[in-house]
Write an enzyme that holds these catalytic residues in place. Structure first.
Site, PDB file in Angstrom:
ATOM      1  N   ASP A  90     -65.090   7.432  41.385  1.00  0.00           N
ATOM      2  CA  ASP A  90     -66.043   7.270  42.469  1.00  0.00           C
ATOM      3  C   ASP A  90     -66.893   8.535  42.548  1.00  0.00           C
ATOM      4  O   ASP A  90     -66.360   9.648  42.460  1.00  0.00           O
ATOM      5  CB  ASP A  90     -65.271   7.059  43.778  1.00  0.00           C
ATOM      6  CG  ASP A  90     -66.198   6.803  44.956  1.00  0.00           C
ATOM      7  OD1 ASP A  90     -66.754   5.699  45.031  1.00  0.00           O
ATOM      8  OD2 ASP A  90     -66.352   7.721  45.789  1.00  0.00           O
ATOM      9  N   ASN A  98     -78.512   9.623  47.953  1.00  0.00           N
ATOM     10  CA  ASN A  98     -79.530   8.658  48.381  1.00  0.00           C
ATOM     11  C   ASN A  98     -80.337   9.190  49.554  1.00  0.00           C
ATOM     12  O   ASN A  98     -81.567   9.030  49.602  1.00  0.00           O
ATOM     13  CB  ASN A  98     -78.877   7.321  48.761  1.00  0.00           C
ATOM     14  CG  ASN A  98     -78.517   6.488  47.547  1.00  0.00           C
ATOM     15  OD1 ASN A  98     -79.164   6.577  46.511  1.00  0.00           O
ATOM     16  ND2 ASN A  98     -77.485   5.685  47.671  1.00  0.00           N
ATOM     17  N   HIS A 103     -83.332   6.356  47.009  1.00  0.00           N
ATOM     18  CA  HIS A 103     -82.528   5.352  46.300  1.00  0.00           C
ATOM     19  C   HIS A 103     -82.892   5.228  44.820  1.00  0.00           C
ATOM     20  O   HIS A 103     -82.041   4.872  44.010  1.00  0.00           O
ATOM     21  CB  HIS A 103     -82.644   3.991  46.998  1.00  0.00           C
ATOM     22  CG  HIS A 103     -81.926   3.971  48.315  1.00  0.00           C
ATOM     23  ND1 HIS A 103     -80.575   3.757  48.413  1.00  0.00           N
ATOM     24  CD2 HIS A 103     -82.370   4.166  49.586  1.00  0.00           C
ATOM     25  CE1 HIS A 103     -80.208   3.808  49.685  1.00  0.00           C
ATOM     26  NE2 HIS A 103     -81.281   4.050  50.414  1.00  0.00           N
ATOM     27  N   ASP A 107     -80.205   5.310  41.948  1.00  0.00           N
ATOM     28  CA  ASP A 107     -80.079   4.314  40.873  1.00  0.00           C
ATOM     29  C   ASP A 107     -80.054   4.988  39.506  1.00  0.00           C
ATOM     30  O   ASP A 107     -79.311   4.579  38.608  1.00  0.00           O
ATOM     31  CB  ASP A 107     -81.240   3.318  40.928  1.00  0.00           C
ATOM     32  CG  ASP A 107     -81.094   2.319  42.069  1.00  0.00           C
ATOM     33  OD1 ASP A 107     -80.015   2.276  42.695  1.00  0.00           O
ATOM     34  OD2 ASP A 107     -82.075   1.586  42.326  1.00  0.00           O
ATOM     35  N   GLU A 133     -70.816   2.809  44.036  1.00  0.00           N
ATOM     36  CA  GLU A 133     -70.769   3.976  43.145  1.00  0.00           C
ATOM     37  C   GLU A 133     -69.406   4.132  42.482  1.00  0.00           C
ATOM     38  O   GLU A 133     -69.058   5.222  42.028  1.00  0.00           O
ATOM     39  CB  GLU A 133     -71.156   5.249  43.917  1.00  0.00           C
ATOM     40  CG  GLU A 133     -70.224   5.631  45.040  1.00  0.00           C
ATOM     41  CD  GLU A 133     -70.539   4.954  46.368  1.00  0.00           C
ATOM     42  OE1 GLU A 133     -69.986   5.410  47.382  1.00  0.00           O
ATOM     43  OE2 GLU A 133     -71.305   3.977  46.411  1.00  0.00           O
TER      44      GLU A 133
END
Length: 201
Positions: A90, A98, A103, A107, A133
């Site tokens: 994770d 973010n 964002h 990404d 994530e």
């Protein structure tokens, strides 16, 4: 019936009718079983299948495909006693990335991390975007110690080549099938607990 229809069509049209054309005509026009059939090329069909199996952003297997493949590996482990390990990872404080960078950068971090994971894992390993994530790597014929070596390689690569040019850290949990993991879900839970223990540490 379809072959008979193919020969009849070929005779009437005075040329060899392909079996795919005869099948489509038989099922659509004669039987009415495919009332609005659409012919799709093999390449396009392969793309459709790929899209249903893989996460669109990372190109890794999606959650449902991962579980299908994992059940096969779990059966192999149960039947032959071959080792089976799972890595769960994770990205720490992904929300902060973010919030700070947007964002699109988030990404890019996910996509770049997926490339690192996929290129570091072996061809027989099953890499997945588990959700958000979180990423997983299922390692057939692998003991926990070997899985730990891969996890450490991943950690170092992420440190050396920051995904999306963002400095990130990973919390990683590892679990191996044993008598305490009778199902794949039990293996996932075990790796998940190890990952959250890493995160708390």
């Amino acid at each position: 019936d379809i072959l008979r229809h193919k020969y009849e069509m070929s005779s009437v049209m005075k040329r060899n009718i392909r079996i795919s054309v005869a099948s489509l005509d038989y099922l659509s026009n004669l039987k009415g079983e495919l009332p609005s059939a659409v012919v799709i090329g093999e390449t396009q069909m392969a793309d459709i299948v790929r899209l249903t199996l893989r996460d669109s952003l990372t190109r890794l297997f999606n959650h449902s495909t991962f579980y299908q493949k994992a059940e096969i590996e779990m059966k192999r482990h149960s039947r032959y006693g071959t080792p089976l390990s799972l890595i769960m990872m994770d990205i720490d404080d992904f929300k902060g990335i973010n919030d700070q960078y947007g964002h699109r950068t988030g990404d890019r971090v996910l996509a770049d991390l997926a490339v690192i994971v996929d290129s570091t894992a072996r061809e027989t390993d099953i890499c997945c975007r588990y959700g958000g994530e979180e990423f997983t790597v299922l390692l057939p014929a692998t003991h926990a110690e070997q899985a730990q070596e891969l996890a450490e390689r991943l950690r170092v690569l992420v440190e050396q080549h920051p995904p999306g040019n963002c400095r990130i850290t990973l919390s990683i949990g590892i679990a191996e099938c044993d008598e305490t993991t009778p199902t794949f879900q039990a293996l996932v839970d075990k790796a998940d607990q190890a990952m959250y223990q890493a995160k708390r540490s």
